[in-house]
Write an enzyme that holds these catalytic residues in place. Structure first.
Site, PDB file in Angstrom:
ATOM      1  N   ASN A   1       0.842  -1.199   0.019  1.00 58.71           N
ATOM      2  CA  ASN A   1      -0.064   0.027  -0.139  1.00 58.71           C
ATOM      3  C   ASN A   1       0.978   1.131   0.105  1.00 58.71           C
ATOM      4  O   ASN A   1       1.849   1.295   0.749  1.00 58.71           O
ATOM      5  CB  ASN A   1      -1.032   0.131   1.310  1.00 58.71           C
ATOM      6  CG  ASN A   1      -1.908  -0.909   1.094  1.00 58.71           C
ATOM      7  OD1 ASN A   1      -2.565  -1.199   0.248  1.00 58.71           O
ATOM      8  ND2 ASN A   1      -2.467  -1.299   2.488  1.00 58.71           N
ATOM      9  N   ALA A   2       0.438   2.266  -0.649  1.00 55.04           N
ATOM     10  CA  ALA A   2       0.858   3.771  -0.430  1.00 55.04           C
ATOM     11  C   ALA A   2       0.225   4.143   0.668  1.00 55.04           C
ATOM     12  O   ALA A   2      -0.898   4.482   0.683  1.00 55.04           O
ATOM     13  CB  ALA A   2       0.569   4.347  -1.811  1.00 55.04           C
TER      14      ALA A   2
ATOM     15  N   GLY B   1       1.396  -1.322   3.525  1.00 57.31           N
ATOM     16  CA  GLY B   1       0.745  -2.685   3.468  1.00 57.31           C
ATOM     17  C   GLY B   1       1.412  -3.650   4.317  1.00 57.31           C
ATOM     18  O   GLY B   1       2.627  -3.530   4.587  1.00 57.31           O
TER      19      GLY B   1
ATOM     20  N   ASP C   1       3.511  -5.380  12.183  1.00 57.39           N
ATOM     21  CA  ASP C   1       4.097  -5.842  11.268  1.00 57.39           C
ATOM     22  C   ASP C   1       5.525  -6.442  11.209  1.00 57.39           C
ATOM     23  O   ASP C   1       6.163  -7.308  10.780  1.00 57.39           O
ATOM     24  CB  ASP C   1       3.793  -5.036   9.825  1.00 57.39           C
ATOM     25  CG  ASP C   1       2.410  -4.746   9.573  1.00 57.39           C
ATOM     26  OD1 ASP C   1       1.578  -5.753   9.729  1.00 57.39           O
ATOM     27  OD2 ASP C   1       2.010  -3.551   8.974  1.00 57.39           O
TER      28      ASP C   1
END
Length: 324
Positions: free
Chosen positions: A15-16, A44, A255
């Site tokens: 993702n941006a 992301g 993450d």
């Protein structure tokens, strides 16, 4: 990869990110003025996990999709510059690269809204690749279609780590094929059909209610993580305490945790030692803005991990919620 095989493969989202700093997170109907100009970054869950693993010296390949746009090209370049193999990052015509709006308050807490974009086009065919089949560790999250998740865990011959985020119910065809589940408390509650647990005892109790016999590491934010080993013998739980750091932005901390955990497990570390390294790496990641600006090096993470305290948790007999 130069040797034709990857130690670690991440199948997931790119993702941006557009990150906005706020005094406080808005409630429903509230407008809040940003404290500073919005920042563009790369994110992301899949990309963040791959980047974190590469920062720790892991050999990493990424399986993902981006749009045929400038953001997608930049996303691929950023990962490549970080040492991630991007040959399986495919371009999807007619769809934009995935994006995320991230609001961060003064204490580092955040809310995130994701537009999947090209992530939604990742298919089972994309993940049925020899690189996935031969990997020693395969990491998957849920910002991609569920049929791609199912294909990834089915194709993998190595250890399968599932980060069930964003939270959703999962079929047995997925849960029955994983080795390690890494949820936060909200995700754990959903999978167990309960409200999120309020304390460590409730967390361990909910883990015990999950189907199948995979191990579980529950991320606890500033409290660290709870490791519950359920495979290969009697259940055992250990609280891995997070060290104190000056938190600026918690975006991507979970993450980073998953990426670091996967690297350590791929190198043969036991689960407790791997969780200590992951807690340290995640703690360091919140000291900078955005998901990837403060990713720990191997030396930094190992130095901090040596200070991380662990505490065995006495498991209570199972009973009604709240009885322990």
């Amino acid at each position: 990869m130069s040797d034709g095989a990857s130690q670690l493969v991440v199948v997931g989202s790119l993702n941006a990110d557009l990150t906005v700093a706020l005094d406080h997170l808005p409630s429903a109907g509230e407008t809040v003025i940003a404290l500073s100009p919005a920042r563009f970054g790369f994110g992301g869950k899949g990309g963040n996990q791959a980047a974190a693993a590469a920062a720790l010296g892991g050999r990493v390949a990424m399986v993902a999709r981006v749009g045929d746009d400038e953001a997608g090209a930049k996303m691929r370049s950023d990962l490549a510059e970080r040492g991630v193999d991007t040959r399986l990052v495919r371009t999807t015509r007619g769809l934009p690269t995935g994006s995320a709006q991230i609001n961060v308050d003064r204490g580092g807490d955040n809310t995130i809204v994701v537009d999947p974009g090209a992530n939604g086009a990742l298919s089972p065919e994309d993940v049925r690749d020899p690189v996935v089949v031969s990997a020693s560790v395969v990491v998957v999250q849920l910002e991609i279609p569920l049929d791609a998740v199912a294909a990834a865990v089915s194709a993998a011959n190595g250890l399968v780590l599932l980060n069930p985020a964003p939270a959703q119910t999962l079929p047995d065809e997925v849960l029955g094929r994983i080795d390690l589940l890494v949820p936060n408390r909200t995700e754990l509650g959903l999978l167990a059909g309960s409200a999120p647990p309020d304390n460590l005892d409730e967390t361990a109790e909910l883990v015990g209610a999950l189907p199948h016999e995979f191990d579980v590491v529950v991320t606890l934010g500033p409290l660290g993580a709870l490791v519950v080993e359920r495979s290969g013998g009697p259940r055992a739980a250990t609280h891995v305490r997070a060290p104190r750091v000056d938190a600026i932005d918690a975006t991507g901390a979970g993450d980073t945790f998953c990426g670091a955990l996967a690297v350590a497990l791929g190198e043969g570390w036991d689960l407790i030692a791997a969780a200590r390294l992951a807690v340290a790496a995640a703690s360091l990641s919140v000291t900078g803005h955005g998901a990837r600006s403060a990713l720990a090096s191997r030396q930094e993470a190992e130095r901090l991990a040596a200070t991380v305290e662990i505490e065995p948790l006495r498991l209570q007999p199972r009973g009604p919620r709240g009885s322990g």
